[in-house]
Design a protein around this motif. Structure first.
Motif, mmCIF file in Angstrom:
data_model
loop_
_atom_site.group_PDB
_atom_site.id
_atom_site.type_symbol
_atom_site.label_atom_id
_atom_site.label_comp_id
_atom_site.label_asym_id
_atom_site.label_seq_id
_atom_site.Cartn_x
_atom_site.Cartn_y
_atom_site.Cartn_z
ATOM 1 N N LEU A 5 0.846 -1.185 0.000
ATOM 2 C CA LEU A 5 0.000 0.000 0.000
ATOM 3 C C LEU A 5 0.886 1.240 0.000
ATOM 4 O O LEU A 5 1.791 1.371 0.821
ATOM 5 C CB LEU A 5 -0.895 0.029 1.240
ATOM 6 C CG LEU A 5 -1.671 1.323 1.482
ATOM 7 C CD1 LEU A 5 -2.713 1.545 0.389
ATOM 8 C CD2 LEU A 5 -2.326 1.287 2.856
ATOM 9 N N LYS A 27 1.157 3.872 -9.471
ATOM 10 C CA LYS A 27 1.165 2.411 -9.631
ATOM 11 C C LYS A 27 2.163 1.979 -10.701
ATOM 12 O O LYS A 27 2.898 1.011 -10.516
ATOM 13 C CB LYS A 27 -0.229 1.894 -10.010
ATOM 14 C CG LYS A 27 -1.175 1.765 -8.866
ATOM 15 C CD LYS A 27 -2.497 1.153 -9.326
ATOM 16 C CE LYS A 27 -3.455 1.021 -8.175
ATOM 17 N NZ LYS A 27 -4.693 0.342 -8.562
ATOM 18 N N ASP A 41 0.825 -5.909 -8.078
ATOM 19 C CA ASP A 41 -0.467 -5.420 -7.615
ATOM 20 C C ASP A 41 -0.261 -4.454 -6.448
ATOM 21 O O ASP A 41 -0.163 -4.872 -5.301
ATOM 22 C CB ASP A 41 -1.355 -6.591 -7.215
ATOM 23 C CG ASP A 41 -2.773 -6.160 -6.920
ATOM 24 O OD1 ASP A 41 -3.198 -5.121 -7.451
ATOM 25 O OD2 ASP A 41 -3.454 -6.863 -6.153
ATOM 26 N N GLU A 43 -1.576 -1.093 -4.234
ATOM 27 C CA GLU A 43 -2.723 -0.253 -3.893
ATOM 28 C C GLU A 43 -2.190 1.142 -3.617
ATOM 29 O O GLU A 43 -1.168 1.296 -2.950
ATOM 30 C CB GLU A 43 -3.446 -0.787 -2.653
ATOM 31 C CG GLU A 43 -4.146 -2.108 -2.868
ATOM 32 C CD GLU A 43 -5.285 -2.000 -3.863
ATOM 33 O OE1 GLU A 43 -5.981 -0.959 -3.876
ATOM 34 O OE2 GLU A 43 -5.464 -2.936 -4.650
#
Length: 122
Positions: A5, A27, A41, A43
């Motif tokens: 995150l 990202k 992946d 966040e």
């Protein structure tokens, strides 16, 4: 960074569209900076301040329209790009240093020329 995150703090109000672009760019930067072969992946949370000192962060298109948010973007049509550049550089540094096990060295800005000598107040 907390695990996968990333929290991007901006001292202004970010419009929905500008926030979506920042999220995408951060990202992409995180994926390219990560050395692991994971799925990439990440966040991302873009958080800002309501009634912040820096006004609004809008896209160049929103700025050009000069509606409320665009007209309240204090630093012009490239404000989003400037924040994006800084946040993406920070993202890259944070990921590279945290994956390499080294600490990110943070040094305060030099204050020698900007210190206020309150003994000389008039």
């Amino acid at each position: 960074r907390i695990g996968r995150l990333l929290v991007a703090c901006v001292p202004a109000e970010v419009t929905t569209t500008a926030g979506a672009r920042l999220t995408r760019w951060i990202k992409e930067t995180a994926r390219s900076a990560a050395s692991s072969d994971g799925d990439g992946d990440w966040e991302v949370i873009v958080t800002g301040l309501a009634n912040g000192y820096a006004g609004y962060v809008t896209t160049p298109e929103e700025y050009a329209a000069q509606r409320y948010e665009g007209a309240s973007t204090l630093y012009g049509q490239n404000t989003l790009g400037a924040y994006a550049q800084c946040l993406c550089e920070l993202t890259k540094d944070v990921i590279i240093h945290s994956e390499g096990g080294s600490e990110l060295e943070l040094t305060p800005a030099s204050t020698t020329d900007t210190d206020v000598d309150d003994t000389q107040a008039t």
